[in-house]
Design a protein around this motif. Structure first.
Motif, PDB file in Angstrom:
ATOM      1  N   LEU A   9       3.760  -8.664   2.296  1.00 29.67           N
ATOM      2  CA  LEU A   9       2.398  -8.688   2.818  1.00 29.67           C
ATOM      3  C   LEU A   9       1.868 -10.112   2.954  1.00 29.67           C
ATOM      4  CD1 LEU A   9       0.639  -5.749   0.928  1.00 29.67           C
ATOM      5  CD2 LEU A   9       0.981  -5.929   3.391  1.00 29.67           C
ATOM      6  N   ASP A  10       2.285 -10.991   2.063  1.00 31.26           N
ATOM      7  CA  ASP A  10       1.753 -12.354   2.043  1.00 31.26           C
ATOM      8  C   ASP A  10       2.498 -13.310   2.972  1.00 31.26           C
ATOM      9  OD1 ASP A  10      -0.129 -11.574   0.201  1.00 31.26           O
ATOM     10  OD2 ASP A  10       1.027 -12.224  -1.540  1.00 31.26           O
ATOM     11  N   ASP A  11       3.643 -12.888   3.502  1.00 39.60           N
ATOM     12  CA  ASP A  11       4.398 -13.743   4.423  1.00 39.60           C
ATOM     13  C   ASP A  11       3.953 -13.444   5.855  1.00 39.60           C
ATOM     14  OD1 ASP A  11       6.492 -14.793   6.193  1.00 39.60           O
ATOM     15  OD2 ASP A  11       7.626 -15.143   4.352  1.00 39.60           O
ATOM     16  N   PRO A  12       3.483 -14.445   6.595  1.00 35.91           N
ATOM     17  CA  PRO A  12       3.000 -14.185   7.961  1.00 35.91           C
ATOM     18  C   PRO A  12       4.034 -13.503   8.855  1.00 35.91           C
ATOM     19  CG  PRO A  12       2.421 -16.410   7.256  1.00 35.91           C
ATOM     20  CD  PRO A  12       3.345 -15.859   6.210  1.00 35.91           C
ATOM     21  N   GLU A  59      -5.664  -1.206  -3.177  1.00 31.93           N
ATOM     22  CA  GLU A  59      -6.118  -1.866  -1.957  1.00 31.93           C
ATOM     23  C   GLU A  59      -4.968  -2.534  -1.215  1.00 31.93           C
ATOM     24  OE1 GLU A  59      -9.128  -1.828  -0.454  1.00 31.93           O
ATOM     25  OE2 GLU A  59      -9.570  -0.304  -1.960  1.00 31.93           O
ATOM     26  N   ARG A  60      -4.055  -3.122  -1.962  1.00 35.22           N
ATOM     27  CA  ARG A  60      -2.901  -3.762  -1.321  1.00 35.22           C
ATOM     28  C   ARG A  60      -1.947  -2.707  -0.774  1.00 35.22           C
ATOM     29  NH1 ARG A  60      -0.831  -9.237  -1.940  1.00 35.22           N
ATOM     30  NH2 ARG A  60      -1.637  -9.081   0.172  1.00 35.22           N
ATOM     31  N   LEU A  61      -1.826  -1.579  -1.462  1.00 33.06           N
ATOM     32  CA  LEU A  61      -0.984  -0.504  -0.952  1.00 33.06           C
ATOM     33  C   LEU A  61      -1.551   0.037   0.351  1.00 33.06           C
ATOM     34  CD1 LEU A  61       1.334   1.496  -1.139  1.00 33.06           C
ATOM     35  CD2 LEU A  61      -0.060   2.874  -2.697  1.00 33.06           C
ATOM     36  N   GLY A  86      -8.417   9.916   4.566  1.00 32.77           N
ATOM     37  CA  GLY A  86      -9.689  10.301   3.977  1.00 32.77           C
ATOM     38  C   GLY A  86      -9.678  10.561   2.488  1.00 32.77           C
ATOM     39  N   ARG A  87      -8.500  10.431   1.836  1.00 34.90           N
ATOM     40  CA  ARG A  87      -8.445  10.612   0.381  1.00 34.90           C
ATOM     41  C   ARG A  87      -7.879   9.340  -0.267  1.00 34.90           C
ATOM     42  NH1 ARG A  87      -5.935  15.968  -1.857  1.00 34.90           N
ATOM     43  NH2 ARG A  87      -7.035  15.103  -3.682  1.00 34.90           N
ATOM     44  N   PRO A  88      -8.603   8.222  -0.178  1.00 39.50           N
ATOM     45  CA  PRO A  88      -8.073   6.941  -0.669  1.00 39.50           C
ATOM     46  C   PRO A  88      -7.739   6.953  -2.150  1.00 39.50           C
ATOM     47  CG  PRO A  88     -10.428   6.787  -0.242  1.00 39.50           C
ATOM     48  CD  PRO A  88      -9.979   8.092   0.331  1.00 39.50           C
ATOM     49  N   GLU A  89      -8.359   7.852  -2.925  1.00 32.98           N
ATOM     50  CA  GLU A  89      -8.099   7.877  -4.368  1.00 32.98           C
ATOM     51  C   GLU A  89      -6.644   8.200  -4.683  1.00 32.98           C
ATOM     52  OE1 GLU A  89      -9.045  12.119  -3.252  1.00 32.98           O
ATOM     53  OE2 GLU A  89      -9.812  10.127  -2.727  1.00 32.98           O
ATOM     54  N   LEU A  90      -5.944   8.853  -3.744  1.00 30.14           N
ATOM     55  CA  LEU A  90      -4.547   9.200  -3.996  1.00 30.14           C
ATOM     56  C   LEU A  90      -3.665   7.964  -4.141  1.00 30.14           C
ATOM     57  CD1 LEU A  90      -3.913  12.274  -1.648  1.00 30.14           C
ATOM     58  CD2 LEU A  90      -4.422  12.253  -4.101  1.00 30.14           C
ATOM     59  N   LEU A  91      -4.048   6.847  -3.525  1.00 24.19           N
ATOM     60  CA  LEU A  91      -3.242   5.633  -3.623  1.00 24.19           C
ATOM     61  C   LEU A  91      -3.281   5.033  -5.025  1.00 24.19           C
ATOM     62  CD1 LEU A  91      -3.892   3.840  -0.216  1.00 24.19           C
ATOM     63  CD2 LEU A  91      -2.038   5.404  -0.859  1.00 24.19           C
ATOM     64  N   LEU A 126     -10.381  -5.889  -9.412  1.00 23.06           N
ATOM     65  CA  LEU A 126     -10.298  -7.313  -9.062  1.00 23.06           C
ATOM     66  C   LEU A 126      -9.691  -7.522  -7.682  1.00 23.06           C
ATOM     67  CD1 LEU A 126      -9.105  -8.688 -12.522  1.00 23.06           C
ATOM     68  CD2 LEU A 126     -11.271  -9.267 -11.415  1.00 23.06           C
ATOM     69  N   THR A 127      -8.669  -6.760  -7.348  1.00 20.31           N
ATOM     70  CA  THR A 127      -7.990  -6.964  -6.061  1.00 20.31           C
ATOM     71  C   THR A 127      -8.742  -6.343  -4.890  1.00 20.31           C
ATOM     72  OG1 THR A 127      -6.590  -5.032  -6.495  1.00 20.31           O
ATOM     73  CG2 THR A 127      -5.687  -7.195  -7.063  1.00 20.31           C
ATOM     74  N   ARG A 128      -9.865  -5.695  -5.156  1.00 18.75           N
ATOM     75  CA  ARG A 128     -10.713  -5.259  -4.035  1.00 18.75           C
ATOM     76  C   ARG A 128     -11.403  -6.457  -3.379  1.00 18.75           C
ATOM     77  NH1 ARG A 128     -12.751  -0.816  -7.780  1.00 18.75           N
ATOM     78  NH2 ARG A 128     -11.218   0.852  -7.481  1.00 18.75           N
TER      79      ARG A 128
END
Length: 504
Positions: free
Chosen positions: A242-245, A267-269, A306-311, A408-410
């Protein structure tokens, strides 16, 4: 009766004889060629004194295909195998090579002298090549110990997890028939989860490609070359991609991603799932019990729809696996309440090698105490809150690290976060956060405070980190997990505080 796990594996190699099986770059061996190599290696190992019940240790400096053929050969002989891929984060090798009590040590890097006979891996391969490829009978039995796999030892010296061939069969049975992907690209340690995952792919007639070492751009090039690729990534590898362009927006040719090994920030997932467009699945498990729960591709699709909590979940128990959440007395807790995760299945370890007292502490009437703290949410999804030993006690209250890290990562300026505790004369312990800034976004004067504000808003004031340290990267264990032990040690030895403008 011969162990089913091994006989079915050999039968698969015979069934798919002319298909491509195992490759590194342009060199690809067919199933029949790999099986011939297995029989030759088994003969060479038997000649060196390895047989049913013998201990065999194999230490390599990198992932190489011979690690898979040695593993299968050891299984055919019914030997007790311990494999190690030694790297910069590896330690305790001397202890491991003494503790597993090997009758033979195979290696391609210098290893400590422990009194056991030794042979170079390349020399073993040369001896095997001079032998006829005569089929070796499967000598393994269901009750025999197939592997002794050592934990990373972040809370003490490594522990040997002993698994029987019967347990190995149960671990492989969680996959549905015909599930094999066209090509599985293996990028993690073949001594750990990747080795078993490769054998599962081969058992189903699929091809395995080994990439060593892992780097985002080389990984992307391999996916483009191979096409229709599945892979297993550690959490840190997902972050690096994710961090590599070059790979942040997706990896052409990559179709299916399994991930795990350590908790991933939701959030990163979500960022990865929405950008890459692959099929995503997570397996929550451990050496002691294999896969316990799975978050399926359908679950990931539902999360972004629509169910972000699953992540933030690790999914639901896989077939054949029982999971309970219990309090300190062993009683089940209600849905939504945090307790220790217990699991029971045929895949659970036989015990910790040579440590019956420790085994008795964690295995109770077939139930394994995982050491993970979690709770069940709606629809049977399990959410992990922390490790038992990682809980931070602030004024007598439990502060679980994983929800703090997720909060924190949000913040868009935080790419990664790891939280640990340290002694406080005022509150008993305090919450300390190690943060990695998002690519291209150096932390500004208020970034840390803003990220900590998100923690307080999402959780409670006691969860707010009282000290923040900005890092270029997070130190990892040999298995790719955040090395909390090393971070705690830095704090104990007096790690310098963040500059005033970056403190929380």
């Amino acid at each position: 009766m011969a162990a089913r796990y091994v006989t079915e594996l050999v039968e698969a190699f015979e069934r798919y004889a002319e298909r491509p099986a195992l490759g590194v770059g342009p060199d690809v061996a067919r199933f029949s060629q790999v099986l011939d190599g297995v029989h030759r290696l088994a003969g060479a190992l038997a000649e060196a004194g390895v047989g049913r019940g013998s201990g065999l240790a194999c230490v390599a400096g990198r992932n190489r295909p011979e690690l898979l053929t040695v593993r299968i050969a050891a299984h055919v002989l019914g030997a007790r195998l311990t494999q190690v891929v030694a790297g910069p984060a590896s330690y305790g090798l001397d202890f491991v090579l003494r503790d597993c009590r090997p009758d033979l040590v195979v290696h391609d890097v210098p290893v400590p002298e422990t009194g056991a006979p030794r042979i170079g891996l390349d020399e073993l391969v040369r001896r095997a090549a001079r032998r006829p490829a005569a089929p070796m009978p499967v000598r393994a039995r269901e009750e025999d110990v197939a592997r002794v796999t050592y934990t990373s030892g972040t809370t003490g010296r490594p522990k040997g997890v002993a698994s029987t061939f019967g347990a190995m069969a149960a671990r492989s049975s969680v996959r549905p028939a015909g599930w094999a992907e066209p090509v599985h690209l293996s990028v993690t340690s073949l001594a750990q989860r990747a080795g078993g995952r490769c054998l599962e792919q081969l058992r189903a007639g699929g091809r395995v490609e080994i990439l060593e070492p892992f780097a985002p751009r080389e990984f992307a090039a391999a996916c483009r070359r191979l096409g229709r690729v599945s892979t297993y990534l550690t959490t840190s590898m997902v972050y690096r991609l994710l961090d590599d362009p070059a790979t942040a927006g997706g990896v052409p040719g990559l179709e299916t991603v399994s991930y795990g090994d350590s908790p991933i920030h939701p959030e990163r997932l979500r960022e990865a799932v929405t950008r890459w467009g692959c099929r995503w699945q997570q397996g929550y498990g451990m050496n002691e019990a294999a896969v316990i729960c799975r978050l399926t591709p359908a679950d990931h699709d539902a999360a972004v729809a629509g169910r972000p909590e699953l992540l933030a979940s690790v999914g639901r128990p896989v077939p054949g696996v029982e999971v309970r959440v219990r309090d300190g007395d062993g009683a089940e807790v209600p849905e939504g309440c945090t307790g220790e995760v217990w699991t029971r299945s045929a895949a659970v370890m036989a015990g910790y090698w040579g440590q019956p007292a420790l085994t008795d502490e964690v295995v109770r009437e077939g139930w394994l105490r995982t050491g993970d703290l979690g709770h069940f949410g709606g629809d049977g999804y399990l959410y992990l809150d922390d490790r038992v030993k990682d809980v931070v006690m602030v004024d007598g209250d439990n502060v679980y690290c994983l929800p703090v890290e997720a909060a924190l990562t949000r913040h868009p300026g935080v790419a990664r976060a790891v939280v640990v505790g340290r002694h406080s004369d005022r509150t008993g312990e305090e919450v300390c956060a190690f943060l990695v800034p998002a690519a291209g976004r150096p932390p500004g004067p208020g970034t840390a405070a803003e990220a900590c504000d998100l923690v307080e808003q999402a959780l409670a004031p006691a969860h707010r980190p009282t000290a923040v340290f900005w890092e270029r990267d997070i130190p990892l264990t040999a298995r790719g997990k955040p090395d909390r032990h090393r971070l705690r040690e830095r704090l104990r030895l007096g790690a310098p505080p963040a500059p005033p403008e970056r403190q929380a």
